[in-house]
Design a protein around this motif. Structure first.
Motif, PDB file in Angstrom:
ATOM      1  N   GLU A  42       0.856  -1.187   0.000  1.00 58.87           N
ATOM      2  CA  GLU A  42       0.000   0.000   0.000  1.00 58.87           C
ATOM      3  C   GLU A  42       0.897   1.243   0.000  1.00 58.87           C
ATOM      4  OE1 GLU A  42      -3.220  -0.036   2.884  1.00 58.87           O
ATOM      5  OE2 GLU A  42      -2.916   2.100   3.210  1.00 58.87           O
ATOM      6  N   PRO A  43       0.606   2.202  -0.895  1.00 57.12           N
ATOM      7  CA  PRO A  43       1.431   3.421  -0.915  1.00 57.12           C
ATOM      8  C   PRO A  43       1.282   4.185   0.389  1.00 57.12           C
ATOM      9  CG  PRO A  43      -0.492   3.655  -2.346  1.00 57.12           C
ATOM     10  CD  PRO A  43      -0.443   2.224  -1.943  1.00 57.12           C
ATOM     11  N   GLU A  44       2.350   4.887   0.781  1.00 55.89           N
ATOM     12  CA  GLU A  44       2.295   5.627   2.028  1.00 55.89           C
ATOM     13  C   GLU A  44       3.088   6.914   1.920  1.00 55.89           C
ATOM     14  OE1 GLU A  44       3.896   3.051   5.018  1.00 55.89           O
ATOM     15  OE2 GLU A  44       5.946   3.269   4.295  1.00 55.89           O
ATOM     16  N   VAL A  45       2.764   7.835   2.810  1.00 52.56           N
ATOM     17  CA  VAL A  45       3.496   9.087   2.940  1.00 52.56           C
ATOM     18  C   VAL A  45       4.622   8.846   3.938  1.00 52.56           C
ATOM     19  CG1 VAL A  45       3.350  11.478   3.721  1.00 52.56           C
ATOM     20  CG2 VAL A  45       1.425  10.447   2.484  1.00 52.56           C
ATOM     21  N   THR A  46       5.832   9.212   3.570  1.00 47.43           N
ATOM     22  CA  THR A  46       6.956   8.998   4.467  1.00 47.43           C
ATOM     23  C   THR A  46       7.531  10.340   4.913  1.00 47.43           C
ATOM     24  OG1 THR A  46       8.475   8.809   2.591  1.00 47.43           O
ATOM     25  CG2 THR A  46       7.548   6.774   3.464  1.00 47.43           C
ATOM     26  N   GLN A  47       7.929  10.389   6.167  1.00 42.65           N
ATOM     27  CA  GLN A  47       8.475  11.617   6.731  1.00 42.65           C
ATOM     28  C   GLN A  47       9.816  11.341   7.393  1.00 42.65           C
ATOM     29  OE1 GLN A  47       4.285  13.017   8.578  1.00 42.65           O
ATOM     30  NE2 GLN A  47       5.926  14.518   8.871  1.00 42.65           N
ATOM     31  N   THR A  48      10.708  12.290   7.233  1.00 43.86           N
ATOM     32  CA  THR A  48      12.004  12.221   7.905  1.00 43.86           C
ATOM     33  C   THR A  48      12.391  13.592   8.432  1.00 43.86           C
ATOM     34  OG1 THR A  48      13.116  12.585   5.779  1.00 43.86           O
ATOM     35  CG2 THR A  48      12.899  10.292   6.550  1.00 43.86           C
ATOM     36  N   VAL A  55      14.950  24.568  11.143  1.00 45.83           N
ATOM     37  CA  VAL A  55      14.789  23.138  10.880  1.00 45.83           C
ATOM     38  C   VAL A  55      14.033  22.943   9.574  1.00 45.83           C
ATOM     39  CG1 VAL A  55      14.844  22.412  13.290  1.00 45.83           C
ATOM     40  CG2 VAL A  55      12.666  22.975  12.225  1.00 45.83           C
ATOM     41  N   ILE A  56      14.337  21.849   8.920  1.00 37.72           N
ATOM     42  CA  ILE A  56      13.606  21.453   7.715  1.00 37.72           C
ATOM     43  C   ILE A  56      13.059  20.056   7.936  1.00 37.72           C
ATOM     44  CG2 ILE A  56      13.744  20.974   5.250  1.00 37.72           C
ATOM     45  CD1 ILE A  56      15.974  23.037   5.055  1.00 37.72           C
ATOM     46  N   LEU A  57      11.760  19.945   7.828  1.00 41.09           N
ATOM     47  CA  LEU A  57      11.088  18.654   7.941  1.00 41.09           C
ATOM     48  C   LEU A  57      10.748  18.183   6.533  1.00 41.09           C
ATOM     49  CD1 LEU A  57       8.665  19.484  10.904  1.00 41.09           C
ATOM     50  CD2 LEU A  57      11.097  18.905  10.952  1.00 41.09           C
ATOM     51  N   ARG A  58      11.020  16.909   6.303  1.00 39.53           N
ATOM     52  CA  ARG A  58      10.887  16.395   4.942  1.00 39.53           C
ATOM     53  C   ARG A  58       9.780  15.369   4.823  1.00 39.53           C
ATOM     54  NH1 ARG A  58      15.414  18.465   2.606  1.00 39.53           N
ATOM     55  NH2 ARG A  58      17.082  18.980   4.077  1.00 39.53           N
ATOM     56  N   CYS A  59       9.186  15.350   3.655  1.00 40.97           N
ATOM     57  CA  CYS A  59       8.059  14.462   3.395  1.00 40.97           C
ATOM     58  C   CYS A  59       8.143  13.987   1.951  1.00 40.97           C
ATOM     59  CB  CYS A  59       6.759  15.228   3.636  1.00 40.97           C
ATOM     60  SG  CYS A  59       5.248  14.436   3.063  1.00 40.97           S
ATOM     61  N   VAL A  60       7.795  12.727   1.743  1.00 39.25           N
ATOM     62  CA  VAL A  60       7.614  12.221   0.390  1.00 39.25           C
ATOM     63  C   VAL A  60       6.157  11.802   0.272  1.00 39.25           C
ATOM     64  CG1 VAL A  60       8.274  10.506  -1.324  1.00 39.25           C
ATOM     65  CG2 VAL A  60       9.992  11.430   0.244  1.00 39.25           C
ATOM     66  N   PRO A  61       5.337  12.599  -0.418  1.00 43.87           N
ATOM     67  CA  PRO A  61       3.916  12.252  -0.568  1.00 43.87           C
ATOM     68  C   PRO A  61       3.744  11.035  -1.472  1.00 43.87           C
ATOM     69  CG  PRO A  61       4.354  14.581  -1.053  1.00 43.87           C
ATOM     70  CD  PRO A  61       5.661  13.887  -1.015  1.00 43.87           C
TER      71      PRO A  61
END
Lengths: 115, 108
Positions: free
Chosen positions: A1-7, A19-25
């Motif tokens: 299942e596709p998911e949103v990932t955060q780092t 700070v920089i918060l990262r996300c891959v939609p």
């Protein structure tokens, strides 16, 4: 299942730092969002992003905050000069559309601790 | 956006059916009703969405009366892992406006 990932999953920073918060939609989604949740409080909308520009933002999203989609996959939230009250869980979300029956998919969040 | 009201907390036991009701008296004609679930330290997760009558999926059922001024999320035979906060949202138009939600505690 596709998911949103955060780092990262957890970020500790000193007050005043950026700070920089990262996300891959999810790859075929066109709408992107950032939310935050202060410990013990409700989830709050920060900003929505579509077609490489902000489509809506809340009162919380002031000049201290910015968002960017630097490439075809990442979506970032930058917080300049962090304050103690910025400590919270930050959630990225994405959706295929933004109509009446939107289904948003959330990432696992980044816990930001400002010391 | 329509304002929603739901109980702050509910307790249940494993194996029971849980019904969480949300009132949304000012729901607009085009508004859908959506429920999200949130476990501690995780992002909200979509559970179910409906416009009228009844919707069922593998996780839950959603009952919406004819006047659409309320809705009931039904979780059949809950387990300990269903302990979470459940949010009722109406008329999101993209961005989601969360209330305080209902904190469901399932006990053995």
């Amino acid at each position: 299942e596709p998911e949103v990932t955060q780092t990262p999953s957890h970020q500790v920073t000193q007050m005043g730092q950026e700070v920089i918060l990262r996300c891959v939609p999810i790859s075929n989604h066109l709408y992107f969002y950032w939310y935050r949740q202060i410990l013990g409080q409700k989830v709050e909308f920060l900003v929505s992003f579509y077609n490489n520009e902000i489509s809506e933002k809340s009162e919380i999203f002031d000049d201290q905050f910015s968002v960017e989609r630097p490439d075809g996959s990442n979506f970032t939230l930058k917080i300049r000069s962090t304050k103690l009250e910025d400590s919270a869980m930050y959630f990225c979300a994405s959706s295929e559309w933004a109509g009446e029956n939107t289904e948003a998919f959330f990432g696992q969040g980044t816990r930001l601790t400002v010391v | 956006l329509a304002k929603t009201t739901q109980p702050i907390s509910m307790d249940s036991y494993e194996g029971q059916e849980v019904n969480i009701t949300c009132s949304h008296n000012n729901i607009a004609t085009n508004d859908y009703i959506t429920w999200y679930q949130q476990f501690p330290s995780q992002g909200p997760r979509f559970i179910i969405q409906g416009y009228k009558t009844k919707v069922t999926n593998e996780v839950a059922s959603l009952f919406i009366p004819a006047d659409r001024k309320s809705s009931t999320l039904s979780l059949p035979r809950v387990s300990l892992s269903d302990t979470a906060v459940y949010y009722c949202l109406v008329g999101s138009q993209g961005k989601l406006i969360f209330g305080q939600g209902t904190e469901l505690s399932v006990k053995p």
